[in-house]
Design a protein around this motif. Structure first.
Motif, short mmCIF file in Angstrom:
data_model
loop_
_atom_site.label_atom_id
_atom_site.label_comp_id
_atom_site.label_asym_id
_atom_site.label_seq_id
_atom_site.Cartn_x
_atom_site.Cartn_y
_atom_site.Cartn_z
N ALA A 279 0.98 -1.20 0.36
CA ALA A 279 -0.43 -0.18 -0.25
C ALA A 279 0.65 1.42 -0.05
O ALA A 279 0.36 2.23 -0.48
CB ALA A 279 -1.26 0.39 1.02
N ARG A 280 2.57 1.27 0.63
CA ARG A 280 2.77 2.46 0.43
C ARG A 280 4.23 2.48 -0.87
O ARG A 280 4.47 3.32 -0.93
CB ARG A 280 3.70 2.21 1.87
N LEU A 281 3.24 1.40 -1.66
CA LEU A 281 4.01 1.75 -3.36
C LEU A 281 3.89 3.33 -4.09
O LEU A 281 2.43 3.16 -4.44
CB LEU A 281 4.33 0.53 -3.65
N ASP A 282 5.13 4.23 -4.22
CA ASP A 282 4.56 5.06 -5.22
C ASP A 282 4.72 4.66 -6.89
O ASP A 282 5.39 3.33 -6.77
CB ASP A 282 5.42 6.56 -5.17
N ASP A 283 4.97 5.59 -7.46
CA ASP A 283 5.06 4.83 -8.74
C ASP A 283 6.94 3.79 -8.96
O ASP A 283 6.25 3.23 -9.93
CB ASP A 283 4.22 5.98 -9.78
N PRO A 284 7.51 5.25 -8.53
CA PRO A 284 8.07 4.75 -8.81
C PRO A 284 9.02 3.45 -8.22
O PRO A 284 9.62 2.33 -8.87
CB PRO A 284 9.53 6.07 -8.45
#
Length: 383
Positions: A279-284
């Motif tokens: 859930a903490r993943l941003d796009d990069p």
């Protein structure tokens, strides 16, 4: 055809096995005469969902000779990707995300296409023939052709079942101008078994041998770009990319073997992923985490949509904080499912506190509908 065709076929099969294909069969281009009518009926029923390319390419898809008039033989090749353990074990771990077996390593398109090109080159040079290679990216009906070639049979779940490898086969096809002896078709061996139909969490099979993609978890979590219908979300459970349920319960898997292709063997770090971390993943971070795998093609927003549905289904109030953190995400797709997740996990007072100000500021209609449901504002939903 004669002896030359037989000798060429034997040499090709031997070479294909050396390269890493586990099963190789050959069909005639005219071997699926019922395919056009069946495909037409499936499309007219709307069961292809948003996969418009299925309808756009229907004529070429239903007959290899329309796709390439010069084709004389269609070679179907399979690579086994059988798992080493229970494919459904992760489903009981509600704080973890379950990823389909096929996606727990390198993208199979990349792995198989290289092998296909190599063995197709061998055939082209041996037979002085033209060849075309396909791996699930062109209008080719691999499954009916595989059945016609005797590689396996289409089960009631519509997937190819091999008596040697069970459900776990990636398929590729080579069209060639070379005339090769065709193999005998495989007959269906499902009998009265309904395991694959009965286990489906979202009732995606309106009848045996018929799949409605609009209700299929694999389609919804991978191909579907928009919001997943509310009534289907609970059935998704913690499946965040694909679904193996109907495959895993097939009795023919008693003959399945673990894959011998290292690039397709299950990676332990992709087997049961903590939802809180995902859930903490941003796009990069998403792109880096899933580089080289099929998961990357969904994009971060769709993937986090799936993660939030799994969080909402977890029953774990401790995960509500991760969903709440995404209530202000730039993506409406993510915001909407963050609202749905907190609405499933938190008491009404907490939801009202989180919604204060956010509901009034929200401009996206779909996100507002989710807030309305979570807050119990029936008028907004009706509007």
């Amino acid at each position: 055809m004669g002896r030359n065709g037989e000798a060429l076929k034997r040499a090709f099969v031997e070479r294909a096995r050396q390269i890493g294909f586990d099963t190789i069969r050959i069909a005639a281009p005219d071997s699926i005469p019922l395919a056009p009518e069946r495909l037409k009926a499936w499309l007219e029923a709307g069961r292809h969902a948003s996969m418009d390319w299925m309808a756009d390419t229907a004529e070429r898809r239903a007959d290899p000779r329309v796709l390439w008039p010069d084709v004389r033989s269609v070679i179907l090749l399979g690579v086994n990707y059988g798992p080493t353990g229970d494919p459904l074990a992760t489903l009981a771990k509600k704080d973890r995300g379950s990823i389909s077996i096929y996606a727990r390593n390198r993208d199979y398109h990349d792995v198989i296409k290289g092998k296909l090109k190599e063995v197709a080159g061998f055939l082209a040079s041996r037979a002085s023939s033209d060849v075309k290679v396909f791996v699930d990216t062109a209008p080719v009906m691999e499954k009916p052709l595989a059945e016609a070639a005797g590689l396996g049979f289409q089960g009631k779940h519509t997937v190819i079942v091999s008596r040697e490898f069970g459900n776990w086969l990636f398929l590729g096809a080579i069209f060639t101008t070379a005339e090769l002896p065709a193999d005998e078709p495989e007959r269906n061996h499902c009998g009265s078994c309904r395991r694959c139909l009965d286990i489906c969490p979202t009732n995606a099979f309106p009848a045996p041998f018929q799949l409605d993609a609009r209700r299929c978890i694999s389609y919804l979590t991978i191909e579907h770009k928009g919001h997943i219908p509310e009534e289907l979300r609970p059935g998704i459970g913690n499946r965040i990319f694909g679904c193996d349920d109907c495959l895993a319960v097939c009795p023919w898997n008693k003959f399945a073997q673990a894959s011998r292709e290292a690039k397709l063997m299950q990676r332990d770090d992709l087997a049961a992923l903590p939802l809180a971390d995902l859930a903490r993943l941003d796009d990069p971070a998403f792109r880096t985490r899933f580089s080289g795998t099929p998961i990357k093609r969904t994009g971060r927003d769709r993937f986090i949509r799936n993660v939030l549905i799994a969080i909402g289904n977890s029953g774990d109030a401790a995960l509500a904080d991760e969903a709440a953190r995404l209530l202000d995400d730039p993506s409406p797709l993510v915001r909407a499912m963050a609202v749905w997740a907190v609405g499933r996990l938190l008491p009404r007072e907490a939801i009202a506190s989180l919604g204060a100000g956010r509901f009034e500021r929200e401009e996206d209609a779909d996100v507002r509908v989710e807030w309305s449901r979570a807050l119990g504002i029936q008028e907004e939903v009706a509007a």
